[in-house]
Scaffold this motif. Structure first.
Motif, PDB file in Angstrom:
ATOM      1  N   ALA A  53       0.885  -1.264   0.061  1.00  0.00           N
ATOM      2  CA  ALA A  53      -0.059   0.100   0.120  1.00  0.00           C
ATOM      3  C   ALA A  53       0.761   1.131  -0.022  1.00  0.00           C
ATOM      4  O   ALA A  53       0.677   2.141  -0.821  1.00  0.00           O
ATOM      5  CB  ALA A  53      -1.080  -0.105   1.131  1.00  0.00           C
ATOM      6  N   THR A  54       1.984   1.049   0.752  1.00  0.00           N
ATOM      7  CA  THR A  54       2.657   2.348   0.870  1.00  0.00           C
ATOM      8  C   THR A  54       3.540   2.695  -0.549  1.00  0.00           C
ATOM      9  O   THR A  54       3.591   3.722  -1.073  1.00  0.00           O
ATOM     10  CB  THR A  54       4.013   2.081   1.787  1.00  0.00           C
ATOM     11  OG1 THR A  54       3.205   1.817   2.899  1.00  0.00           O
ATOM     12  CG2 THR A  54       4.970   3.247   1.895  1.00  0.00           C
ATOM     13  N   ARG A  55       3.951   1.391  -1.016  1.00  0.00           N
ATOM     14  CA  ARG A  55       4.513   1.559  -2.417  1.00  0.00           C
ATOM     15  C   ARG A  55       3.716   2.169  -3.418  1.00  0.00           C
ATOM     16  O   ARG A  55       3.876   3.008  -4.383  1.00  0.00           O
ATOM     17  CB  ARG A  55       5.053   0.281  -2.917  1.00  0.00           C
ATOM     18  CG  ARG A  55       5.997   0.396  -4.291  1.00  0.00           C
ATOM     19  CD  ARG A  55       6.301  -1.254  -4.640  1.00  0.00           C
ATOM     20  NE  ARG A  55       7.546  -1.139  -5.729  1.00  0.00           N
ATOM     21  CZ  ARG A  55       7.025  -1.125  -6.891  1.00  0.00           C
ATOM     22  NH1 ARG A  55       5.779  -1.061  -7.372  1.00  0.00           N
ATOM     23  NH2 ARG A  55       8.315  -1.005  -7.723  1.00  0.00           N
ATOM     24  N   ALA A  56       2.395   1.827  -3.441  1.00  0.00           N
ATOM     25  CA  ALA A  56       1.286   2.159  -4.144  1.00  0.00           C
ATOM     26  C   ALA A  56       0.916   3.705  -4.259  1.00  0.00           C
ATOM     27  O   ALA A  56       0.865   4.298  -4.823  1.00  0.00           O
ATOM     28  CB  ALA A  56      -0.187   1.469  -4.320  1.00  0.00           C
ATOM     29  N   ARG A  57       0.939   4.163  -2.979  1.00  0.00           N
ATOM     30  CA  ARG A  57       0.769   5.696  -2.672  1.00  0.00           C
ATOM     31  C   ARG A  57       2.055   6.531  -3.274  1.00  0.00           C
ATOM     32  O   ARG A  57       1.583   7.552  -3.525  1.00  0.00           O
ATOM     33  CB  ARG A  57       0.509   5.701  -1.215  1.00  0.00           C
ATOM     34  CG  ARG A  57      -0.747   5.208  -0.543  1.00  0.00           C
ATOM     35  CD  ARG A  57      -1.140   5.818   0.794  1.00  0.00           C
ATOM     36  NE  ARG A  57      -0.141   5.781   1.786  1.00  0.00           N
ATOM     37  CZ  ARG A  57       0.339   4.954   2.558  1.00  0.00           C
ATOM     38  NH1 ARG A  57      -0.453   3.733   2.639  1.00  0.00           N
ATOM     39  NH2 ARG A  57       1.432   4.941   3.479  1.00  0.00           N
ATOM     40  N   LEU A  58       2.879   5.892  -2.878  1.00  0.00           N
ATOM     41  CA  LEU A  58       4.225   6.612  -3.428  1.00  0.00           C
ATOM     42  C   LEU A  58       4.283   6.767  -4.991  1.00  0.00           C
ATOM     43  O   LEU A  58       4.499   7.847  -5.444  1.00  0.00           O
ATOM     44  CB  LEU A  58       5.490   5.848  -2.859  1.00  0.00           C
ATOM     45  CG  LEU A  58       6.012   6.100  -1.707  1.00  0.00           C
ATOM     46  CD1 LEU A  58       7.035   5.110  -1.204  1.00  0.00           C
ATOM     47  CD2 LEU A  58       6.378   7.677  -1.272  1.00  0.00           C
ATOM     48  N   LEU A  59       3.888   5.793  -5.808  1.00  0.00           N
ATOM     49  CA  LEU A  59       3.724   5.727  -7.033  1.00  0.00           C
ATOM     50  C   LEU A  59       2.596   6.774  -7.631  1.00  0.00           C
ATOM     51  O   LEU A  59       2.901   7.465  -8.447  1.00  0.00           O
ATOM     52  CB  LEU A  59       3.244   4.455  -7.479  1.00  0.00           C
ATOM     53  CG  LEU A  59       4.420   3.457  -7.840  1.00  0.00           C
ATOM     54  CD1 LEU A  59       3.878   1.944  -8.201  1.00  0.00           C
ATOM     55  CD2 LEU A  59       5.579   3.722  -8.674  1.00  0.00           C
ATOM     56  N   ASP A  60       1.400   6.898  -6.914  1.00  0.00           N
ATOM     57  CA  ASP A  60       0.426   7.673  -7.348  1.00  0.00           C
ATOM     58  C   ASP A  60       0.923   9.257  -6.980  1.00  0.00           C
ATOM     59  O   ASP A  60       0.703  10.053  -7.624  1.00  0.00           O
ATOM     60  CB  ASP A  60      -0.781   7.524  -6.497  1.00  0.00           C
ATOM     61  CG  ASP A  60      -1.537   6.127  -6.960  1.00  0.00           C
ATOM     62  OD1 ASP A  60      -1.311   5.768  -8.027  1.00  0.00           O
ATOM     63  OD2 ASP A  60      -2.339   5.585  -6.166  1.00  0.00           O
ATOM     64  N   ALA A  61       1.518   9.474  -5.824  1.00  0.00           N
ATOM     65  CA  ALA A  61       2.089  10.688  -5.440  1.00  0.00           C
ATOM     66  C   ALA A  61       3.141  11.321  -6.336  1.00  0.00           C
ATOM     67  O   ALA A  61       3.255  12.469  -6.897  1.00  0.00           O
ATOM     68  CB  ALA A  61       2.488  10.640  -4.155  1.00  0.00           C
ATOM     69  N   ALA A  62       3.807  10.068  -6.907  1.00  0.00           N
ATOM     70  CA  ALA A  62       5.043  10.516  -7.757  1.00  0.00           C
ATOM     71  C   ALA A  62       4.562  10.775  -9.292  1.00  0.00           C
ATOM     72  O   ALA A  62       5.191  11.992  -9.798  1.00  0.00           O
ATOM     73  CB  ALA A  62       6.004   9.477  -7.793  1.00  0.00           C
ATOM     74  N   TYR A  63       3.411  10.201  -9.604  1.00  0.00           N
ATOM     75  CA  TYR A  63       2.790  10.421 -10.928  1.00  0.00           C
ATOM     76  C   TYR A  63       2.474  11.935 -10.792  1.00  0.00           C
ATOM     77  O   TYR A  63       2.872  12.610 -11.755  1.00  0.00           O
ATOM     78  CB  TYR A  63       1.796   9.653 -11.061  1.00  0.00           C
ATOM     79  CG  TYR A  63       0.786   9.957 -12.369  1.00  0.00           C
ATOM     80  CD1 TYR A  63       1.594   9.621 -13.448  1.00  0.00           C
ATOM     81  CD2 TYR A  63      -0.276  10.369 -12.200  1.00  0.00           C
ATOM     82  CE1 TYR A  63       0.701   9.904 -14.759  1.00  0.00           C
ATOM     83  CE2 TYR A  63      -1.261  10.686 -13.281  1.00  0.00           C
ATOM     84  CZ  TYR A  63      -0.537  10.363 -14.595  1.00  0.00           C
ATOM     85  OH  TYR A  63      -1.343  10.597 -15.884  1.00  0.00           O
ATOM     86  N   ASP A  64       1.868  12.418  -9.833  1.00  0.00           N
ATOM     87  CA  ASP A  64       1.296  13.600  -9.872  1.00  0.00           C
ATOM     88  C   ASP A  64       2.265  15.001  -9.796  1.00  0.00           C
ATOM     89  O   ASP A  64       2.336  15.630 -10.672  1.00  0.00           O
ATOM     90  CB  ASP A  64       0.446  13.953  -8.566  1.00  0.00           C
ATOM     91  CG  ASP A  64      -1.018  13.311  -8.539  1.00  0.00           C
ATOM     92  OD1 ASP A  64      -1.303  12.864  -9.618  1.00  0.00           O
ATOM     93  OD2 ASP A  64      -1.574  13.235  -7.693  1.00  0.00           O
TER      94      ASP A  64
END
Length: 198
Positions: free
Chosen positions: A7-18
């Motif tokens: 879940a942490t990795r997924a949140r980082l990917l989403d935040a990094a995309y933005d």
């Protein structure tokens, strides 16, 4: 409480995309990504190694989502371009991300090269054409699918039509133009060389 690293990795990917869509690779800040996630900044380095590797992970993840959403139809590049157009309009950030990549790291990675070659080979096989002609057709189809987002609204809608209506008409034009171009470059049944030939 059980810690969920996925879940942490997924949140980082989403935040990094933005972050990368807004600021590019050079302008992106890991502090902002970590804060938006929210996650510890060290998690970025633990999961991805560096900001550059995080950018690659974000781009790769988004392109995989795009590939799942838009099935490749090598025998009908017009339909493929139309489906790509829809996906790009729904998520214009992907185009911005690839533009940043082209500006800041214009060289093609081994993965990018192989992905494009694989598609071109499929087109060449489907249409009985050379690899070079198939790559030309594929590049033009990709460009046509993106043109709407590269054009200022006042230019792409000079008559002031309803935006949705104008967009649908443009999509029809993309499909028709790419279909006609494909037939011109890759005539059905006319083999101008080996499909594996460059």
């Amino acid at each position: 409480m059980v810690y969920d690293s996925s879940a942490t990795r997924a949140r980082l990917l989403d935040a990094a995309y933005d972050e990368f869509v807004s600021h590019g690779l050079a302008g992106a800040r890991v502090d902002r990504i970590a804060k938006a996630a929210p996650a510890n900044k060290q998690a970025i380095y633990a999961y991805f190694g560096s900001k550059d590797e995080l950018f690659d992970a974000v781009l790769g993840a988004r392109l995989r989502v795009l590939a799942d959403m838009v099935p490749f139809t090598p025998s009908d590049l017009g339909a493929y371009a139309g489906a790509l157009f829809d996906a790009f309009v729904d998520d214009p950030g992907l185009i911005r991300l690839t533009q940043w990549k082209a500006l800041e790291r214009p060289e093609a990675s081994a993965g990018e090269l192989e992905a494009h070659l694989e598609k071109a080979r499929e087109v060449a096989e489907a249409r009985g054409a050379t690899l070079e002609a198939a790559m030309d057709a594929l590049m033009i189809a990709l460009s046509a699918a993106q043109a709407w987002l590269f054009t200022p609204p006042a230019i792409r809608n000079p008559g002031g039509a309803d935006e949705q209506t104008r967009r649908l008409r443009h999509r029809e034009a993309v499909v028709a133009a790419v279909g006609a171009m494909t037939d011109r470059l890759l005539p059905p049944g006319e083999r101008s060389g080996s499909a594996g030939e460059a």
